[in-house]
Motif scaffolding. Structure first.
Motif, PDB file in Angstrom:
ATOM      1  N   TRP A   2      49.214  -9.573 -75.701  1.00  0.00           N
ATOM      2  CA  TRP A   2      50.185 -10.076 -76.678  1.00  0.00           C
ATOM      3  C   TRP A   2      50.286 -11.594 -76.603  1.00  0.00           C
ATOM      4  O   TRP A   2      50.334 -12.144 -75.510  1.00  0.00           O
ATOM      5  CB  TRP A   2      51.574  -9.520 -76.393  1.00  0.00           C
ATOM      6  CG  TRP A   2      51.704  -8.066 -76.707  1.00  0.00           C
ATOM      7  CD1 TRP A   2      51.429  -7.038 -75.872  1.00  0.00           C
ATOM      8  CD2 TRP A   2      52.141  -7.477 -77.930  1.00  0.00           C
ATOM      9  NE1 TRP A   2      51.668  -5.847 -76.490  1.00  0.00           N
ATOM     10  CE2 TRP A   2      52.106  -6.084 -77.743  1.00  0.00           C
ATOM     11  CE3 TRP A   2      52.572  -7.990 -79.163  1.00  0.00           C
ATOM     12  CZ2 TRP A   2      52.474  -5.192 -78.742  1.00  0.00           C
ATOM     13  CZ3 TRP A   2      52.935  -7.096 -80.157  1.00  0.00           C
ATOM     14  CH2 TRP A   2      52.886  -5.720 -79.945  1.00  0.00           C
ATOM     15  N   LEU A  28      51.716  -9.405 -86.648  1.00  0.00           N
ATOM     16  CA  LEU A  28      52.994  -9.109 -87.307  1.00  0.00           C
ATOM     17  C   LEU A  28      53.650 -10.410 -87.730  1.00  0.00           C
ATOM     18  O   LEU A  28      53.782 -11.339 -86.917  1.00  0.00           O
ATOM     19  CB  LEU A  28      53.906  -8.340 -86.353  1.00  0.00           C
ATOM     20  CG  LEU A  28      53.311  -7.060 -85.769  1.00  0.00           C
ATOM     21  CD1 LEU A  28      54.255  -6.444 -84.744  1.00  0.00           C
ATOM     22  CD2 LEU A  28      53.015  -6.045 -86.859  1.00  0.00           C
ATOM     23  N   GLN A  35      53.245 -12.541 -84.354  1.00  0.00           N
ATOM     24  CA  GLN A  35      53.195 -11.804 -83.091  1.00  0.00           C
ATOM     25  C   GLN A  35      51.864 -11.056 -83.123  1.00  0.00           C
ATOM     26  O   GLN A  35      51.638 -10.219 -84.000  1.00  0.00           O
ATOM     27  CB  GLN A  35      54.370 -10.824 -82.995  1.00  0.00           C
ATOM     28  CG  GLN A  35      54.411 -10.085 -81.671  1.00  0.00           C
ATOM     29  CD  GLN A  35      55.510  -9.011 -81.628  1.00  0.00           C
ATOM     30  OE1 GLN A  35      56.428  -9.022 -82.441  1.00  0.00           O
ATOM     31  NE2 GLN A  35      55.389  -8.101 -80.697  1.00  0.00           N
ATOM     32  N   ILE A 101      67.903   7.544 -72.013  1.00  0.00           N
ATOM     33  CA  ILE A 101      67.493   7.554 -73.425  1.00  0.00           C
ATOM     34  C   ILE A 101      66.561   6.368 -73.648  1.00  0.00           C
ATOM     35  O   ILE A 101      66.377   5.539 -72.757  1.00  0.00           O
ATOM     36  CB  ILE A 101      68.712   7.478 -74.396  1.00  0.00           C
ATOM     37  CG1 ILE A 101      69.578   6.252 -74.085  1.00  0.00           C
ATOM     38  CG2 ILE A 101      69.523   8.757 -74.351  1.00  0.00           C
ATOM     39  CD1 ILE A 101      70.689   5.999 -75.113  1.00  0.00           C
ATOM     40  N   ALA A 104      63.619   4.548 -71.229  1.00  0.00           N
ATOM     41  CA  ALA A 104      63.830   5.167 -69.918  1.00  0.00           C
ATOM     42  C   ALA A 104      63.469   6.654 -69.954  1.00  0.00           C
ATOM     43  O   ALA A 104      63.076   7.231 -68.943  1.00  0.00           O
ATOM     44  CB  ALA A 104      65.291   4.996 -69.494  1.00  0.00           C
ATOM     45  N   VAL A 114      57.640   1.632 -83.130  1.00  0.00           N
ATOM     46  CA  VAL A 114      58.787   2.524 -83.332  1.00  0.00           C
ATOM     47  C   VAL A 114      59.692   2.633 -82.108  1.00  0.00           C
ATOM     48  O   VAL A 114      60.680   3.366 -82.133  1.00  0.00           O
ATOM     49  CB  VAL A 114      58.314   3.949 -83.733  1.00  0.00           C
ATOM     50  CG1 VAL A 114      57.751   3.956 -85.133  1.00  0.00           C
ATOM     51  CG2 VAL A 114      57.306   4.486 -82.730  1.00  0.00           C
ATOM     52  N   GLY A 115      59.354   1.914 -81.036  1.00  0.00           N
ATOM     53  CA  GLY A 115      60.118   2.037 -79.781  1.00  0.00           C
ATOM     54  C   GLY A 115      61.586   1.716 -79.978  1.00  0.00           C
ATOM     55  O   GLY A 115      62.464   2.410 -79.454  1.00  0.00           O
ATOM     56  N   ILE A 116      61.871   0.660 -80.747  1.00  0.00           N
ATOM     57  CA  ILE A 116      63.267   0.254 -80.951  1.00  0.00           C
ATOM     58  C   ILE A 116      63.991   1.301 -81.799  1.00  0.00           C
ATOM     59  O   ILE A 116      65.114   1.699 -81.481  1.00  0.00           O
ATOM     60  CB  ILE A 116      63.337  -1.142 -81.615  1.00  0.00           C
ATOM     61  CG1 ILE A 116      62.787  -2.191 -80.632  1.00  0.00           C
ATOM     62  CG2 ILE A 116      64.758  -1.486 -82.029  1.00  0.00           C
ATOM     63  CD1 ILE A 116      62.639  -3.578 -81.220  1.00  0.00           C
TER      64      ILE A 116
END
Ligand SMILES: Cc1cc2nc3c(=O)[nH]c(=O)nc-3n(C[C@H](O)[C@H](O)[C@H](O)COP(=O)(O)OP(=O)(O)OC[C@H]3O[C@@H](n4cnc5c(N)ncnc54)[C@H](O)[C@@H]3O)c2cc1C
Length: 217
Positions: A2, A28, A35, A101, A104, A114-116
């Motif tokens: 990155w 992005l 990014q 959640i 974690a 989609v992690g966020i």
């Protein structure tokens, strides 16, 4: 790998994905910077670094020539962060006094970004399920289990889709060095107007959208 590169107003506006034989760059648009993710097969970061920073910059310029005049912004390997991709889940997200959640509970691949979304949806679901029992001071292990029961399915399905893209698109693109990889049928089908909305909806709202149902505090 990155890194950031500044963005000029004359650059394209949309997110970009460049696939060349054996190489892949995702960019992005973050308004004043790009990014960028330069994808490499797992375990090859050391080899890339040994080949030198100039080699890395050249490789990016080959894939995305309009960045060439700015690649000096990558001045050392400190500016390039290795993110090792993992896709996994806890078998059990809770124990007395603890609920996991978001990341974690389930490490997501960066595919689709989609992690966020999943982490925020987990938080909304956890609030809906836990707020009232917490207020009354009676959170049982069964209450915690309800959070996992509600959110494990979307995490599982999303991870499955990520693995399909990994195996059908990314892995072949990174291993096939002789020719430019062809897009698989399911990606080509996304050009049809009716289907084009599908990935956008799926990424934006997820497999199981969540809405806050707790009482106003
Ligand atoms: C380089 C990179 C790029 C990414 N890009 C995207 C993207 O474009 N789109 C996307 O959707 N997702 C992206 N992700 C993934 C996304 O960041 C995560 O999925 C998301 O942040 C998970 O949210 P979370 O609340 O579960 O965990 P986190 O956001 O990691 O929050 C955990 C918090 O807990 C804190 N913490 C840790 N230990 C302790 C402790 N002992 N005590 C107190 N606090 C502690 C941390 O400081 C952190 O603030 C990216 C991830 C990385 C690494």
């Amino acid at each position: 790998m990155w890194f950031r590169i500044s963005r000029n107003d004359s650059d394209p506006g949309e997110a970009l994905g460049h696939v060349e034989s054996g190489r892949m760059l995702v960019m992005l648009n973050r308004n004043n910077y790009w990014q960028c993710a330069y994808l490499i097969p797992k375990g090859t970061a050391g080899k890339l670094q040994q080949a030198g920073l100039d080699n890395f910059r050249d490789s990016i310029a080959d894939i995305s020539p309009f960045l060439r005049d700015r690649l000096h912004e990558i001045s050392s390997w400190e500016d390039v962060k290795l993110l090792t991709v993992e896709v996994d889940r806890l078998r059990r997200w809770y124990r007395p006094g603890l609920i996991c959640i978001g990341d974690a509970a389930h490490a997501m691949s960066p595919i689709g970004g989609v992690g966020i979304n999943l982490a925020v949806q987990d938080a909304a679901a956890a609030a809906n399920i836990l707020a009232e029992p917490l207020r009354r001071g009676i959170v049982t292990i069964d209450t915690l289990k309800q959070v996992q029961d509600r959110r494990e399915f979307p995490a599982r399905v999303t991870q499955r889709l990520q693995i399909v893209v990994q195996n059908k698109v990314i892995a072949p693109a990174l291993t096939n060095k002789s020719e430019r990889p062809k897009a698989p049928l399911f990606l080509k089908m996304m050009q049809w107007p009716l289907l084009r909305r599908l990935p956008g909806r799926l990424l934006a709202f997820g497999v199981r959208p969540e809405h806050i149902h707790t009482m106003a505090a």
